[in-house]
Design a protein around this motif. Structure first.
Motif, PDB file in Angstrom:
ATOM      1  N   LEU A 137       0.834  -1.207   0.000  1.00  0.00           N
ATOM      2  CA  LEU A 137       0.000   0.000   0.000  1.00  0.00           C
ATOM      3  C   LEU A 137       0.865   1.251   0.000  1.00  0.00           C
ATOM      4  O   LEU A 137       0.551   2.240  -0.680  1.00  0.00           O
ATOM      5  N   LYS A 138       1.961   1.216   0.743  1.00  0.00           N
ATOM      6  CA  LYS A 138       2.867   2.368   0.794  1.00  0.00           C
ATOM      7  C   LYS A 138       3.501   2.629  -0.571  1.00  0.00           C
ATOM      8  O   LYS A 138       3.673   3.792  -0.988  1.00  0.00           O
ATOM      9  N   LYS A 139       3.857   1.566  -1.263  1.00  0.00           N
ATOM     10  CA  LYS A 139       4.440   1.725  -2.589  1.00  0.00           C
ATOM     11  C   LYS A 139       3.435   2.313  -3.565  1.00  0.00           C
ATOM     12  O   LYS A 139       3.766   3.147  -4.412  1.00  0.00           O
ATOM     13  N   VAL A 140       2.183   1.877  -3.457  1.00  0.00           N
ATOM     14  CA  VAL A 140       1.146   2.412  -4.339  1.00  0.00           C
ATOM     15  C   VAL A 140       0.942   3.888  -4.088  1.00  0.00           C
ATOM     16  O   VAL A 140       0.816   4.704  -5.024  1.00  0.00           O
ATOM     17  N   ARG A 141       0.923   4.301  -2.829  1.00  0.00           N
ATOM     18  CA  ARG A 141       0.717   5.699  -2.488  1.00  0.00           C
ATOM     19  C   ARG A 141       1.921   6.571  -2.849  1.00  0.00           C
ATOM     20  O   ARG A 141       1.781   7.792  -3.006  1.00  0.00           O
ATOM     21  N   ALA A 142       3.091   5.952  -2.966  1.00  0.00           N
ATOM     22  CA  ALA A 142       4.303   6.729  -3.277  1.00  0.00           C
ATOM     23  C   ALA A 142       4.305   7.215  -4.718  1.00  0.00           C
ATOM     24  O   ALA A 142       5.092   8.096  -5.067  1.00  0.00           O
ATOM     25  N   GLY A 143       3.477   6.670  -5.566  1.00  0.00           N
ATOM     26  CA  GLY A 143       3.409   7.154  -6.942  1.00  0.00           C
ATOM     27  C   GLY A 143       3.874   6.109  -7.925  1.00  0.00           C
ATOM     28  O   GLY A 143       4.463   5.096  -7.565  1.00  0.00           O
ATOM     29  N   PRO A 144       3.669   6.388  -9.237  1.00  0.00           N
ATOM     30  CA  PRO A 144       4.016   5.420 -10.275  1.00  0.00           C
ATOM     31  C   PRO A 144       5.503   5.185 -10.404  1.00  0.00           C
ATOM     32  O   PRO A 144       5.928   4.154 -10.895  1.00  0.00           O
ATOM     33  N   GLY A 145       6.339   6.141  -9.950  1.00  0.00           N
ATOM     34  CA  GLY A 145       7.779   5.966 -10.057  1.00  0.00           C
ATOM     35  C   GLY A 145       8.288   4.763  -9.288  1.00  0.00           C
ATOM     36  O   GLY A 145       9.342   4.205  -9.583  1.00  0.00           O
ATOM     37  N   ALA A 152       8.862   1.702 -11.475  1.00  0.00           N
ATOM     38  CA  ALA A 152       9.742   1.810 -12.647  1.00  0.00           C
ATOM     39  C   ALA A 152      10.506   0.516 -12.831  1.00  0.00           C
ATOM     40  O   ALA A 152      10.686  -0.265 -11.897  1.00  0.00           O
ATOM     41  N   GLU A 153      10.991   0.303 -14.104  1.00  0.00           N
ATOM     42  CA  GLU A 153      11.717  -0.914 -14.380  1.00  0.00           C
ATOM     43  C   GLU A 153      13.019  -0.929 -13.626  1.00  0.00           C
ATOM     44  O   GLU A 153      13.596   0.131 -13.347  1.00  0.00           O
ATOM     45  N   PRO A 154      13.568  -2.074 -13.346  1.00  0.00           N
ATOM     46  CA  PRO A 154      14.813  -2.181 -12.595  1.00  0.00           C
ATOM     47  C   PRO A 154      15.973  -1.485 -13.342  1.00  0.00           C
ATOM     48  O   PRO A 154      16.101  -1.595 -14.552  1.00  0.00           O
ATOM     49  N   GLY A 155      16.755  -0.772 -12.620  1.00  0.00           N
ATOM     50  CA  GLY A 155      17.918  -0.067 -13.189  1.00  0.00           C
ATOM     51  C   GLY A 155      17.638   1.361 -13.586  1.00  0.00           C
ATOM     52  O   GLY A 155      18.556   2.132 -13.850  1.00  0.00           O
ATOM     53  N   ARG A 156      16.365   1.789 -13.690  1.00  0.00           N
ATOM     54  CA  ARG A 156      16.035   3.147 -14.096  1.00  0.00           C
ATOM     55  C   ARG A 156      15.734   4.057 -12.925  1.00  0.00           C
ATOM     56  O   ARG A 156      15.535   5.250 -13.095  1.00  0.00           O
ATOM     57  N   GLY A 157      15.617   3.474 -11.761  1.00  0.00           N
ATOM     58  CA  GLY A 157      15.361   4.303 -10.580  1.00  0.00           C
ATOM     59  C   GLY A 157      13.907   4.712 -10.533  1.00  0.00           C
ATOM     60  O   GLY A 157      13.174   4.559 -11.493  1.00  0.00           O
ATOM     61  N   PRO A 158      13.464   5.278  -9.398  1.00  0.00           N
ATOM     62  CA  PRO A 158      12.081   5.685  -9.239  1.00  0.00           C
ATOM     63  C   PRO A 158      11.769   6.931 -10.062  1.00  0.00           C
ATOM     64  O   PRO A 158      12.652   7.730 -10.329  1.00  0.00           O
TER      65      PRO A 158
END
Length: 332
Positions: free
Chosen positions: A315-323, A326-332
């Motif tokens: 839930l915390k990840k969802v609330r943190a935004g779409p970043g 992100a795909e692995p290696g590209r960062g949030p």
């Protein structure tokens, strides 16, 4: 001439029937009263009057004023039947105690009928002195050749845990006592005759002792019922302390204190009614039941907490935004 006339009219079958009633009726009254009365002035120290009556009946079977060698096989059979009758009585006591527990828990009468004990075929000769139940057709005392007091319907008083403890202790004591007592009585009664009754005596005593595990299991289960109910309160701990500002507890929860107090009360209440060995076995069984239930409850609590933490993390990840996604290696 008078002696010869008396001897010619002597009927061994009638004599044995009279003695049968004399020996078996007091025992049956003690077993069929529905009450587990305490023994009085018992030597050896038995707790229940019915156990005391069993020893009395066995001694009467081989009493010098009662026993006759021509009826030796019948008196010996009667002695074994009294032991078997006592065993059936013990089994019925366990069934009655189980019925009482179910009744207390709101079980229906139909479910309780399933626990009724069937009558042992080894006690068929006691039919003449069985105290009738309310469902049977009641016959007069003269029809059954019994005293009027033997016709009283049994009082079904609830059995207590202490009753089971005393019954267990008496059977343990009788199991060690009866082989020696019966060996002495039969040796004296059949003096000069080449008979070996040891095997029959041993089998009868082993049959009596066979209900000890049943009684012990019921004692342990009953003593553990309240403590195992208390340990379920462990599931309240996350609600009381998780994500709160409460200080870390320095004392055990109330359910732990109540649990330990209950075990100590059980030990103190029954220490005078049983041997230290039996009491130790019962307490070990109770503690094992408690630990099994406690382990299951703690496992459930930990699994629920883990699932909740995982849900909160997502839930915390969802609330943190779409970043966050992100795909692995590209960062949030």
């Amino acid at each position: 001439p008078s002696y010869l006339k008396l001897e010619s009219s002597w009927n061994l079958a009638v004599y044995f029937q009279i003695r049968f009633q004399e020996i078996a009726t007091p025992l049956e009254l003690a077993l069929g009263s529905g009450l587990l009365e305490r023994a009085e002035f018992s030597r050896p120290s038995l707790f229940l009057r019915c156990s005391e009556q069993l020893l009395t009946a066995l001694r009467k079977c081989f009493d010098d004023g009662i026993f006759l060698v021509p009826l030796g096989d019948k008196f010996f059979k009667l002695a074994l039947q009294t032991i078997s009758r006592y065993r059936v009585f013990g089994s019925k006591c366990v069934a009655r105690y189980q019925e009482n527990q179910k009744r207390d828990k709101g079980e229906t009468a139909g479910e309780m009928e399933k626990t009724k004990m069937t009558k042992s075929i080894t006690t068929k000769d006691f039919q003449n002195i069985q105290v009738p139940t309310p469902k049977t057709h009641r016959r007069s005392a003269s029809d059954q050749n019994l005293p009027e007091q033997a016709q009283a319907e049994p009082k079904e008083n609830p059995l207590t845990l202490s009753n089971l403890v005393m019954l267990h202790s008496d059977i343990v004591l009788l199991g060690g006592l009866l082989p020696e007592v019966l060996a002495d009585l039969t040796t004296k009664a059949f003096m000069g005759l080449n008979v070996n009754l040891t095997k029959a005596i041993e089998c009868s005593v082993l049959d009596l002792e066979s209900i000890l595990p049943l009684i012990q299991d019921k004692i342990v289960t009953s003593a553990a019922s309240e403590p195992t109910r208390l340990v379920k309160q462990v599931s309240d701990i996350p609600r009381m302390y998780r994500r709160t500002n409460r200080e870390t507890p320095t004392k055990p929860c109330q359910y732990v204190t109540s649990l330990v107090t209950g075990l100590d009360n059980f030990r103190r209440e029954h220490s005078s009614l049983s041997s230290s060995g039996s009491l130790s076995v019962w307490l070990t069984g109770v503690v094992e039941n408690i630990l099994t239930q406690y382990t299951a409850n703690v496992t459930d609590v930990l699994n629920n907490v883990t699932k909740m933490e995982e849900s909160l993390r997502k839930l915390k990840k969802v609330r943190a935004g779409p970043g966050v996604w992100a795909e692995p290696g590209r960062g949030p």
